[in-house]
Scaffold this motif. Sequence first.
Motif, PDB file in Angstrom:
ATOM      1  N   LYS A 252     -14.401  -2.028  -6.902  1.00  0.00           N
ATOM      2  CA  LYS A 252     -13.394  -0.646  -6.678  1.00  0.00           C
ATOM      3  C   LYS A 252     -12.210  -1.019  -6.156  1.00  0.00           C
ATOM      4  O   LYS A 252     -11.227  -0.346  -6.505  1.00  0.00           O
ATOM      5  N   ALA A 253     -12.048  -2.374  -5.293  1.00  0.00           N
ATOM      6  CA  ALA A 253     -10.740  -2.793  -4.784  1.00  0.00           C
ATOM      7  C   ALA A 253     -10.015  -3.035  -5.964  1.00  0.00           C
ATOM      8  O   ALA A 253      -8.752  -2.829  -6.041  1.00  0.00           O
ATOM      9  N   ASN A 254     -10.579  -3.817  -7.044  1.00  0.00           N
ATOM     10  CA  ASN A 254      -9.582  -4.180  -8.150  1.00  0.00           C
ATOM     11  C   ASN A 254      -8.969  -2.844  -8.906  1.00  0.00           C
ATOM     12  O   ASN A 254      -7.865  -2.995  -9.239  1.00  0.00           O
ATOM     13  N   GLU A 255      -9.916  -1.846  -9.112  1.00  0.00           N
ATOM     14  CA  GLU A 255      -9.660  -0.846  -9.998  1.00  0.00           C
ATOM     15  C   GLU A 255      -8.520   0.083  -9.193  1.00  0.00           C
ATOM     16  O   GLU A 255      -7.747   0.800  -9.775  1.00  0.00           O
ATOM     17  N   ILE A 256      -9.070   0.343  -7.853  1.00  0.00           N
ATOM     18  CA  ILE A 256      -7.955   1.168  -7.138  1.00  0.00           C
ATOM     19  C   ILE A 256      -6.292   0.312  -7.025  1.00  0.00           C
ATOM     20  O   ILE A 256      -5.470   1.182  -7.158  1.00  0.00           O
ATOM     21  N   ALA A 257      -6.287  -1.024  -7.056  1.00  0.00           N
ATOM     22  CA  ALA A 257      -4.863  -1.571  -6.890  1.00  0.00           C
ATOM     23  C   ALA A 257      -4.372  -1.509  -8.302  1.00  0.00           C
ATOM     24  O   ALA A 257      -3.247  -1.170  -8.298  1.00  0.00           O
ATOM     25  N   GLU A 258      -5.134  -1.365  -9.263  1.00  0.00           N
ATOM     26  CA  GLU A 258      -4.673  -1.602 -10.896  1.00  0.00           C
ATOM     27  C   GLU A 258      -3.869  -0.037 -11.119  1.00  0.00           C
ATOM     28  O   GLU A 258      -3.096   0.122 -11.502  1.00  0.00           O
ATOM     29  N   ALA A 259      -4.704   1.084 -10.585  1.00  0.00           N
ATOM     30  CA  ALA A 259      -4.484   2.333 -10.731  1.00  0.00           C
ATOM     31  C   ALA A 259      -3.194   2.703 -10.073  1.00  0.00           C
ATOM     32  O   ALA A 259      -2.272   3.682 -10.436  1.00  0.00           O
ATOM     33  N   MET A 260      -2.833   1.995  -9.228  1.00  0.00           N
ATOM     34  CA  MET A 260      -1.350   2.522  -8.415  1.00  0.00           C
ATOM     35  C   MET A 260      -0.238   1.484  -8.903  1.00  0.00           C
ATOM     36  O   MET A 260       0.676   1.959  -8.348  1.00  0.00           O
ATOM     37  N   ILE A 261      -0.669   0.608  -9.835  1.00  0.00           N
ATOM     38  CA  ILE A 261       0.686  -0.054 -10.099  1.00  0.00           C
ATOM     39  C   ILE A 261       1.758   0.612 -11.007  1.00  0.00           C
ATOM     40  O   ILE A 261       1.258   1.302 -12.163  1.00  0.00           O
ATOM     41  N   LYS A 272      -2.433  -4.039  -0.059  1.00  0.00           N
ATOM     42  CA  LYS A 272      -3.029  -3.229   1.235  1.00  0.00           C
ATOM     43  C   LYS A 272      -4.041  -2.325   0.581  1.00  0.00           C
ATOM     44  O   LYS A 272      -5.371  -2.145   1.328  1.00  0.00           O
ATOM     45  N   ALA A 273      -3.722  -1.827  -0.397  1.00  0.00           N
ATOM     46  CA  ALA A 273      -4.799  -0.811  -0.957  1.00  0.00           C
ATOM     47  C   ALA A 273      -6.199  -1.405  -1.280  1.00  0.00           C
ATOM     48  O   ALA A 273      -7.062  -0.640  -1.034  1.00  0.00           O
ATOM     49  N   ALA A 274      -6.209  -2.483  -1.829  1.00  0.00           N
ATOM     50  CA  ALA A 274      -7.426  -3.295  -2.213  1.00  0.00           C
ATOM     51  C   ALA A 274      -8.042  -3.722  -0.893  1.00  0.00           C
ATOM     52  O   ALA A 274      -9.303  -3.676  -0.776  1.00  0.00           O
ATOM     53  N   ARG A 275      -7.072  -4.219  -0.106  1.00  0.00           N
ATOM     54  CA  ARG A 275      -7.713  -4.727   1.216  1.00  0.00           C
ATOM     55  C   ARG A 275      -8.378  -3.836   2.007  1.00  0.00           C
ATOM     56  O   ARG A 275      -9.369  -4.158   2.808  1.00  0.00           O
ATOM     57  N   ASP A 276      -7.921  -2.459   2.173  1.00  0.00           N
ATOM     58  CA  ASP A 276      -8.515  -1.271   2.929  1.00  0.00           C
ATOM     59  C   ASP A 276      -9.742  -1.160   2.248  1.00  0.00           C
ATOM     60  O   ASP A 276     -10.486  -0.838   3.189  1.00  0.00           O
ATOM     61  N   VAL A 277     -10.195  -1.053   1.061  1.00  0.00           N
ATOM     62  CA  VAL A 277     -11.161  -0.581   0.588  1.00  0.00           C
ATOM     63  C   VAL A 277     -12.444  -1.637   1.136  1.00  0.00           C
ATOM     64  O   VAL A 277     -13.634  -1.490   1.591  1.00  0.00           O
ATOM     65  N   ILE A 278     -12.100  -3.052   1.040  1.00  0.00           N
ATOM     66  CA  ILE A 278     -13.000  -4.098   1.542  1.00  0.00           C
ATOM     67  C   ILE A 278     -12.940  -4.260   3.267  1.00  0.00           C
ATOM     68  O   ILE A 278     -14.033  -4.165   3.803  1.00  0.00           O
ATOM     69  N   SER A 279     -11.931  -3.865   4.001  1.00  0.00           N
ATOM     70  CA  SER A 279     -12.158  -3.952   5.370  1.00  0.00           C
ATOM     71  C   SER A 279     -12.773  -2.700   5.709  1.00  0.00           C
ATOM     72  O   SER A 279     -13.634  -2.895   7.050  1.00  0.00           O
ATOM     73  N   GLU A 280     -12.816  -1.589   4.999  1.00  0.00           N
ATOM     74  CA  GLU A 280     -13.281  -0.175   5.560  1.00  0.00           C
ATOM     75  C   GLU A 280     -14.865  -0.354   5.356  1.00  0.00           C
ATOM     76  O   GLU A 280     -15.700   0.284   6.089  1.00  0.00           O
ATOM     77  N   ALA A 281     -15.390  -1.221   4.460  1.00  0.00           N
ATOM     78  CA  ALA A 281     -16.707  -1.460   4.309  1.00  0.00           C
ATOM     79  C   ALA A 281     -17.166  -2.639   5.120  1.00  0.00           C
ATOM     80  O   ALA A 281     -18.268  -2.890   5.049  1.00  0.00           O
ATOM     81  N   SER A 320      -1.464 -11.180 -11.392  1.00  0.00           N
ATOM     82  CA  SER A 320      -2.967 -10.910 -11.192  1.00  0.00           C
ATOM     83  C   SER A 320      -3.332  -9.841 -10.210  1.00  0.00           C
ATOM     84  O   SER A 320      -2.754  -9.914  -9.249  1.00  0.00           O
ATOM     85  N   ILE A 321      -4.484  -9.292 -10.266  1.00  0.00           N
ATOM     86  CA  ILE A 321      -5.103  -8.571  -9.238  1.00  0.00           C
ATOM     87  C   ILE A 321      -6.540  -9.041  -9.180  1.00  0.00           C
ATOM     88  O   ILE A 321      -7.405  -8.843  -9.962  1.00  0.00           O
ATOM     89  N   GLU A 322      -6.844  -9.865  -7.934  1.00  0.00           N
ATOM     90  CA  GLU A 322      -8.159 -10.479  -7.985  1.00  0.00           C
ATOM     91  C   GLU A 322      -8.618 -10.376  -6.526  1.00  0.00           C
ATOM     92  O   GLU A 322      -8.797 -11.234  -5.764  1.00  0.00           O
ATOM     93  N   PRO A 323      -9.127  -9.281  -5.983  1.00  0.00           N
ATOM     94  CA  PRO A 323      -9.889  -9.066  -4.623  1.00  0.00           C
ATOM     95  C   PRO A 323     -11.019 -10.021  -4.925  1.00  0.00           C
ATOM     96  O   PRO A 323     -11.730 -10.213  -6.026  1.00  0.00           O
ATOM     97  N   GLY A 324     -11.510 -10.267  -3.744  1.00  0.00           N
ATOM     98  CA  GLY A 324     -12.937 -11.091  -3.360  1.00  0.00           C
ATOM     99  C   GLY A 324     -13.603 -11.086  -2.149  1.00  0.00           C
ATOM    100  O   GLY A 324     -12.845 -10.715  -1.206  1.00  0.00           O
ATOM    101  N   ILE A 325     -14.850 -11.150  -2.173  1.00  0.00           N
ATOM    102  CA  ILE A 325     -15.482 -11.162  -0.865  1.00  0.00           C
ATOM    103  C   ILE A 325     -16.162 -12.460  -0.847  1.00  0.00           C
ATOM    104  O   ILE A 325     -17.180 -12.857  -2.008  1.00  0.00           O
TER     105      ILE A 325
END
Length: 360
Positions: A252-261, A272-281, A320-325
């Motif tokens: 979800k973080a990956n796809e939200i970030a890509e959608a706003m580029i 921030k958009a990708a990080r917020d997805v992960i932080s809020e969870a 690159s767009i590469e979020p991770g947990i």
Amino acid sequence: MNQARVNKVIDEMSERGMDHLIISDPSSIDYLTGYNNHPGERMFVLLLSLDGNHTMFLNKLFYLDQDLQMNLVWYADTEDGPALVADALKDANVVGVDKNWEARFLMRVMELSNDECCFELGSICVDHVRMIKEEKEKELMREASRLNDLAIDQVIQLCAKGNLTEIEVSKQVAGIFQSLGCSGNSFEPIVAYGANGADGHHEGDDSLLKPGDSIVIDMGGMYQGYCSDMTRTVFYKEVSDEQRKVYDLVRKANEIAEAMIKPGVKLCDIDKAARDVISEAGYGENFNHRLGHFIGRNVHEYGDVSAAFDMEVEPGMIFSIEPGIYLQGDFGVRIEDLVLVTEDGCEILNSYTKDLLVIG
């Protein structure tokens, strides 16, 4: 010499008040001149001048079979190469120096230069030009990423056998790329099983797969001088509820970030958009790196998709767009694509599925 590229660098120099620029990064020299050299410990420098009187300094050991359309200064191992550079700078006022040049050369030049001469970090003059890819570069990057999609599928199939160690899989990656028309890896691949996947830059070891392990595969090939880079995470035989939850968050973080580029959006806001997805969870502390990096002739080029970069996105940028947990002692998940910024959005260069895969 690629005069159009050199002219763009000269414009950057003029904007910053530099009358000379020392370039020692071999990939940047190749980018500007078409001459590819890996000098090892020997001095290798392209000196650009605002007046157009450009000079390249080469060791006599180097081989040159093309007309570079500039001054050439050759030196032997027994000669003082930096002194030759200093001599060429005797009338200089502000000299830019790239971030790659070794202090043992630079300090000698500074020692021999006139007291009025000022030295500044000048990498940005080339970095800014290299950030915006030309049409031919875009095509090469598209093809490099297409081949990476094919290669990672073969690597996932190797992992599915379940009887190969991380090292054994990693050692086969270069050969897979070569079979597809690449010269080899663009960087040492990461193949990380289970808890090793929580180490973002894990070096492969003798670990074997166990049912329920995540498998983080981060790999790239070199195609006609340009790099690919992608990451996919799959699971061996079974996947737990938590693994599925984490995977879905990262996707979800990956796809939200890509959608706003798109042009005008700031790199820091994409992060921030990708990080917020992960932080809020509740996993913010487990996403411990920037969202992305620029790429081209080098796998990591100037420019970050991070809170530290408020630069606006421009058409022609590739990053690159590469979020991770990463859950220490348990497992990790990273999903990475390369994206090319277009006039009204972005083109995702990787098409390999991001659906959750259970293999083996």
